[in-house]
Write an enzyme that holds these catalytic residues in place. Structure first.
Site, mmCIF file in Angstrom:
data_model
loop_
_atom_site.group_PDB
_atom_site.id
_atom_site.type_symbol
_atom_site.label_atom_id
_atom_site.label_comp_id
_atom_site.label_asym_id
_atom_site.label_seq_id
_atom_site.Cartn_x
_atom_site.Cartn_y
_atom_site.Cartn_z
ATOM 1 N N ARG A 36 37.657 5.677 45.456
ATOM 2 C CA ARG A 36 36.567 5.805 44.508
ATOM 3 C C ARG A 36 36.496 7.288 44.156
ATOM 4 N NH1 ARG A 36 30.496 3.667 45.706
ATOM 5 N NH2 ARG A 36 30.287 5.810 46.432
ATOM 6 N N LYS A 90 18.880 4.193 47.267
ATOM 7 C CA LYS A 90 19.263 3.471 46.048
ATOM 8 C C LYS A 90 19.249 1.943 46.262
ATOM 9 C CE LYS A 90 24.170 3.396 47.029
ATOM 10 N NZ LYS A 90 25.390 4.197 47.090
HETATM 11 C C1 LIG Z 1 25.695 4.331 48.400
HETATM 12 C C2 LIG Z 1 26.288 5.555 48.991
HETATM 13 C C3 LIG Z 1 26.001 5.899 50.315
HETATM 14 C C4 LIG Z 1 25.178 5.028 51.238
HETATM 15 O O1 LIG Z 1 25.863 3.848 51.514
HETATM 16 P P1 LIG Z 1 25.309 2.780 52.584
HETATM 17 O O2 LIG Z 1 26.437 1.860 52.792
HETATM 18 O O3 LIG Z 1 24.121 2.148 51.946
HETATM 19 O O4 LIG Z 1 24.940 3.531 53.813
HETATM 20 C C5 LIG Z 1 26.524 7.083 50.788
HETATM 21 N N1 LIG Z 1 27.293 7.870 50.024
HETATM 22 C C6 LIG Z 1 27.587 7.576 48.742
HETATM 23 C C7 LIG Z 1 28.435 8.498 47.959
HETATM 24 C C8 LIG Z 1 27.099 6.408 48.185
HETATM 25 O O5 LIG Z 1 27.402 6.107 46.919
#
Ligand SMILES: *Cc1c(COP(=O)(O)O)cnc(C)c1O
Length: 363
Positions: A134, A39
């Site tokens: 969250r 993402k």
């Molecule tokens: C964005 C996200 C990740 C990845 O996070 P990074 O810090 O880019 O490794 C993993 N799990 C969830 C639920 C996320 O929203």
């Protein structure tokens, strides 16, 4: 190779692959599978392909459209939806992805119903909130109850495991102690359903320090990794880990110089509001050599997060379509028409990689 239009975002796929391979080796040594999170670069297919070819177990995103695009472009690796789904997208989650993270029984029931209609099995991971505040079940009884309902009643779902997310909202560290809480939660569920869970998904890049320091609880067997592979910046810059085994320049912003002039460093006239309604304060450093480049906040959002590749170049500020640089102390002579390079941070990358004004060039 692109048509040489600027601004451009150069993506070095070889360096990305190196980063994936290095992190994957460390994870393999710890019995941890990777969900490669794309993402951060808006799901660029060529980046996702590197995760797929490196043998990551899943490719993950918070956005269904990105995952659907990957499927349409021939990525065969199982796809994971990592933002807890909207009720209204349950049908698409089942149609497009293989596994999703979840925190609401109502959504689980909707996924189950859709999976039945589509004659598919859909895997789910139940999220436990361990304090980052969250997504995730807060109440331990509630997550166990949801697991039991999924296991016993939701026949089209497969309860694949539990997971957690740390260090996103609450900035809570993924300590071994926190991750052991997740393992305890998993084992509680396992004792009630009478079988082992396939996955205990121990977080994002912020959990990588547990592997670097060798204190990852042994039962954690999946991490969902984005930033630490794509940019490899945060663990080095914020946490002080030696990440020199990873490339920090997988992504490079390239922008063209459109003006070079000596100007005062303090605006001349009555200072009111800038392009964004702020009333800024400027330091008077006398006459300085400045450059304008043809890229702005519309393209990367936050100019203070851009790191100039040229020594001595300082980002002073930006408006929508211009970035203003102090080049007085630049090591090289910068002229109109020159291309300057910058290392984007995570906060920039999502904009740069999705902007129709920025040409993506694979190198
Ligand atoms: C964005 C996200 C990740 C990845 O996070 P990074 O810090 O880019 O490794 C993993 N799990 C969830 C639920 C996320 O929203």
């Amino acid at each position: 190779m692109g048509s040489g239009r600027y601004p451009g975002l150069a993506v070095d796929l070889g360096k990305l692959r190196h980063n994936i391979d290095m992190v994957k080796r460390a994870c393999d040594d710890n019995g941890v599978e990777i969900a490669g999170v794309i993402k951060g670069c808006t799901g660029l297919t060529e980046c996702a392909r590197q995760f797929a070819e490196a043998g990551c177990r899943f490719i993950a995103s918070s956005r269904l459209e990105q995952l659907e695009h990957l499927r349409e472009n021939g990525i065969a690796t199982p796809l994971m939806m990592i933002r807890v789904p909207m009720l209204s997208e349950a049908a698409d989650v089942v149609r497009i992805t293989d596994i999703s993270l979840n925190s609401e029984i109502e959504v689980l029931r909707a996924l189950n119903e859709e999976a039945g209609k589509q004659d598919r099995k859909h895997q789910v991971i139940l999220m436990a909130d361990l304090g980052d505040l969250r997504e995730g079940f807060w109440d331990r009884e509630e997550i166990t109850e949801a697991a039991l309902i999924t296991e016993r009643e939701l026949q089209n779902l497969e309860l694949a495991g539990v997971g957690t997310n740390l260090g996103c909202y609450g900035a809570v560290a993924a300590t071994a102690e926190k991750l052991n809480e997740l393992v305890a939660c998993a084992e509680d569920i396992e004792s009630r359903i009478g079988r082992k869970l396939e996955f205990i998904s121990g977080g994002a890049t912020s959990s990588l320090p547990r592997i670097l320091e060798g204190d990852l609880p042994p039962r954690i067997n999946m991490l969902r990794l984005g930033e630490g592979i794509l940019l490899a910046a945060d663990l080095q810059e914020l946490w002080g880990y030696d990440m020199s085994f990873l490339h920090k320049d997988v992504f490079t912003l390239r922008a063209e110089v459109i003006e070079v002039k000596d100007k005062p460093s303090h605006p001349v006239g009555e200072i009111m509001f800038d392009a964004f309604g702020n009333r800024p304060v400027y330091e008077d450093r006398g006459i300085r050599k400045r450059a304008l480049i043809a890229v702005g906040k519309v393209d990367y959002a936050f100019c203070e997060d851009l790191v100039p590749a040229d020594k001595g170049v300082v980002v002073l500020g930006a408006s929508s379509d211009h970035t203003i640089l102090d080049i007085q102390d630049a090591e090289r002579d910068i002229k109109v028409g020159d291309i300057l390079e910058f290392r984007p941070h995570y906060s920039n990358l999502v904009y740069l990689s999705s902007s129709p004004n920025v040409e993506i060039v694979y190198i």
